[in-house]
Design an enzyme around this catalytic site. Structure first.
Site, PDB file in Angstrom:
ATOM      1  N   LYS A 137       0.826  -1.200   0.000  1.00 47.89           N
ATOM      2  CA  LYS A 137       0.000   0.000   0.000  1.00 47.89           C
ATOM      3  C   LYS A 137       0.862   1.252   0.000  1.00 47.89           C
ATOM      4  O   LYS A 137       1.935   1.285   0.618  1.00 47.89           O
ATOM      5  CB  LYS A 137      -0.902   0.023   1.237  1.00 47.89           C
ATOM      6  CG  LYS A 137      -1.825  -1.169   1.363  1.00 47.89           C
ATOM      7  CD  LYS A 137      -2.843  -1.229   0.248  1.00 47.89           C
ATOM      8  CE  LYS A 137      -3.825  -2.363   0.466  1.00 47.89           C
ATOM      9  NZ  LYS A 137      -4.807  -2.474  -0.618  1.00 47.89           N
ATOM     10  N   ASP A 190      -0.562   0.005  -4.403  1.00 47.70           N
ATOM     11  CA  ASP A 190      -2.002   0.235  -4.345  1.00 47.70           C
ATOM     12  C   ASP A 190      -2.268   1.432  -3.449  1.00 47.70           C
ATOM     13  O   ASP A 190      -1.949   1.402  -2.255  1.00 47.70           O
ATOM     14  CB  ASP A 190      -2.680  -1.020  -3.789  1.00 47.70           C
ATOM     15  CG  ASP A 190      -4.185  -0.893  -3.686  1.00 47.70           C
ATOM     16  OD1 ASP A 190      -4.729   0.163  -4.061  1.00 47.70           O
ATOM     17  OD2 ASP A 190      -4.823  -1.866  -3.223  1.00 47.70           O
ATOM     18  N   GLU A 193      -2.271   0.764  -8.629  1.00 46.80           N
ATOM     19  CA  GLU A 193      -3.652   0.340  -8.434  1.00 46.80           C
ATOM     20  C   GLU A 193      -4.496   1.431  -7.769  1.00 46.80           C
ATOM     21  O   GLU A 193      -4.098   1.990  -6.749  1.00 46.80           O
ATOM     22  CB  GLU A 193      -3.661  -0.934  -7.585  1.00 46.80           C
ATOM     23  CG  GLU A 193      -5.030  -1.530  -7.331  1.00 46.80           C
ATOM     24  CD  GLU A 193      -4.928  -2.892  -6.650  1.00 46.80           C
ATOM     25  OE1 GLU A 193      -5.858  -3.241  -5.906  1.00 46.80           O
ATOM     26  OE2 GLU A 193      -3.905  -3.598  -6.851  1.00 46.80           O
ATOM     27  N   HIS A 234      -9.471  -9.894  -7.497  1.00 44.97           N
ATOM     28  CA  HIS A 234      -9.221  -9.209  -6.233  1.00 44.97           C
ATOM     29  C   HIS A 234      -9.574 -10.113  -5.055  1.00 44.97           C
ATOM     30  O   HIS A 234     -10.710 -10.575  -4.913  1.00 44.97           O
ATOM     31  CB  HIS A 234     -10.061  -7.929  -6.186  1.00 44.97           C
ATOM     32  CG  HIS A 234      -9.977  -7.179  -4.891  1.00 44.97           C
ATOM     33  ND1 HIS A 234     -11.019  -7.136  -3.986  1.00 44.97           N
ATOM     34  CD2 HIS A 234      -8.975  -6.447  -4.352  1.00 44.97           C
ATOM     35  CE1 HIS A 234     -10.678  -6.400  -2.946  1.00 44.97           C
ATOM     36  NE2 HIS A 234      -9.444  -5.977  -3.138  1.00 44.97           N
TER      37      HIS A 234
END
Length: 380
Positions: free
Chosen positions: A164, A193, A219, A295
């Site tokens: 992340k 992401d 993402e 996902h």
């Protein structure tokens, strides 16, 4: 005569995560469904949400969906189309499609069980195994904790990992991406992401800084609804753009694809409404030469990935599978070894949910919260 649906029951399981996803998501919710037919058949399915609306999903299933599907032919594609039309007044996607997944998955489970095969076998297995990439909901981890997670992914044999980003300061994101790249080396794939935390201007600034670390994809940097911004972004981005976990219908996926606003789509099988719409979305992507990366939910998405014509990679968030959370009544239907996933071939979806979460300790007895502190959890 085709079998007809005679009943649908639901129950809600809420389970603490072994590694917290932060203060906003310390647990996951599974709405377990059981569907019966007039020929004595039973199908088992589920809906899922990590945060918002588990009671709302259960209420939709109990009060709106269950009465409507009684007497319908137990054919997943026929039921899905009729049910989507019925629920569309309440919204074309989101809570409605999440709830619909509970019925769709139960019908596919029933169909495969009655055929004496797994869902993978019923749909036709095309891949012997599929790649699994290591993933983590880790923005709240300290840098040291993030580095240790990356080392675990390397030790587990993953060839690709995802972290992340979205810290208040871009320099901190850069420090974290650089540290993970150093741990995994130059040859493993690295994805990032942002979980909709940025606007378009910040995304361009971030790409200037983070793009030098050899990213496989960026993402969901911008709010998932903002097609206009993604169209502009993809035209100028040096990094492939991935999105789709918050896109709920084939029409919306079509919009992003036709606008040339995305490189990789990431449908969540439950959020789009189950196996029926997932397969349609995949074919849409395939005819437009768009990559697919399902996902989450490896026990489900892994089995479906094995049936696809094009090889895809499956996301496995560390210590967050249903088996690891202790909510399965039996072993997982998939196994991962050296970063490759295979199916056990058990009938139907290959798993059912237990009545209560098993008492499983967290891997290191505690997990970091959104500020990097340690929170103790127990599955009691």
């Amino acid at each position: 005569m085709p079998a007809r649906i005679t009943g649908l029951t639901t129950r809600l399981i809420t389970v603490p995560l072994l590694r917290s996803w932060g203060a906003e998501a310390p647990e996951n919710h599974v709405i377990v469904t059981e569907l019966t037919t007039d020929d004595g058949g039973t199908g088992h399915g589920f809906s899922w949400t990590p945060t918002i609306g588990p009671q709302a999903v259960k209420a939709l299933l109990d009060y709106d969906i269950a009465p409507f599907i009684l007497g319908l032919e137990a054919n997943p594609e026929i039921v899905w189309d009729q049910l989507w039309k019925r629920l569309h007044e309440a919204g074309g996607g989101g809570l409605t499609t999440i709830a619909m997944a509970g019925v769709d998955l139960a019908l596919w489970d029933l169909k495969a069980r009655q055929a004496g095969t797994s869902v993978t076998g019923l749909l036709g297995q095309r891949q012997e195994s599929v790649e699994v990439y290591g993933s983590g909901v880790n923005l709240h981890y300290t840098l040291d904790q993030l580095v240790e997670q990356a080392r675990r992914w390397v030790a587990a044999g993953h060839n690709a990992v995802k972290i992340k980003v979205g810290k208040p300061e871009l320099r901190e994101d850069a420090e974290r991406v650089a540290a993970v790249r150093q741990v995994i080396g130059p040859d493993r794939l690295l994805m990032i992401d942002a979980n909709q935390r940025w606007d378009l201007a910040h995304t361009f600034r971030a790409l200037e800084v983070l793009g030098e670390y050899g990213l496989e994809w960026l993402e969901e940097p911008i709010r998932a609804d903002d097609l206009w911004a993604y169209r502009r972004l993809r035209k100028q981005s040096p990094v492939p753009i991935a999105l789709g976990e918050n896109v709920h219908t084939i029409y919306r996926f079509r919009d992003f694809i036709e606008a040339e606003a995305v490189d990789i789509i990431q449908p969540n099988i439950v959020r789009v409404g189950g196996i029926t719409p997932f397969r349609r979305i995949v074919e849409l992507a395939r005819t437009n030469s768009i990559r697919v990366a399902p996902h989450l939910l490896p026990e489900l998405s892994g089995q479906l990935a094995l049936t696809l014509a094009e090889a895809v990679s499956v996301e496995d968030v560390e210590d967050a599978s249903f088996e690891q959370l202790g909510i399965l009544d039996g072993p997982s239907p998939v196994r991962t070894r050296n970063s490759r996933l295979t199916s056990s071939g058990r009938p139907g979806l290959g798993f059912e949910f237990s009545g209560q979460p098993a008492r499983l300790p967290a891997p290191d007895s505690s997990v970091p919260d959104s500020k990097g502190n340690r929170i103790e959890y127990s599955n009691s």
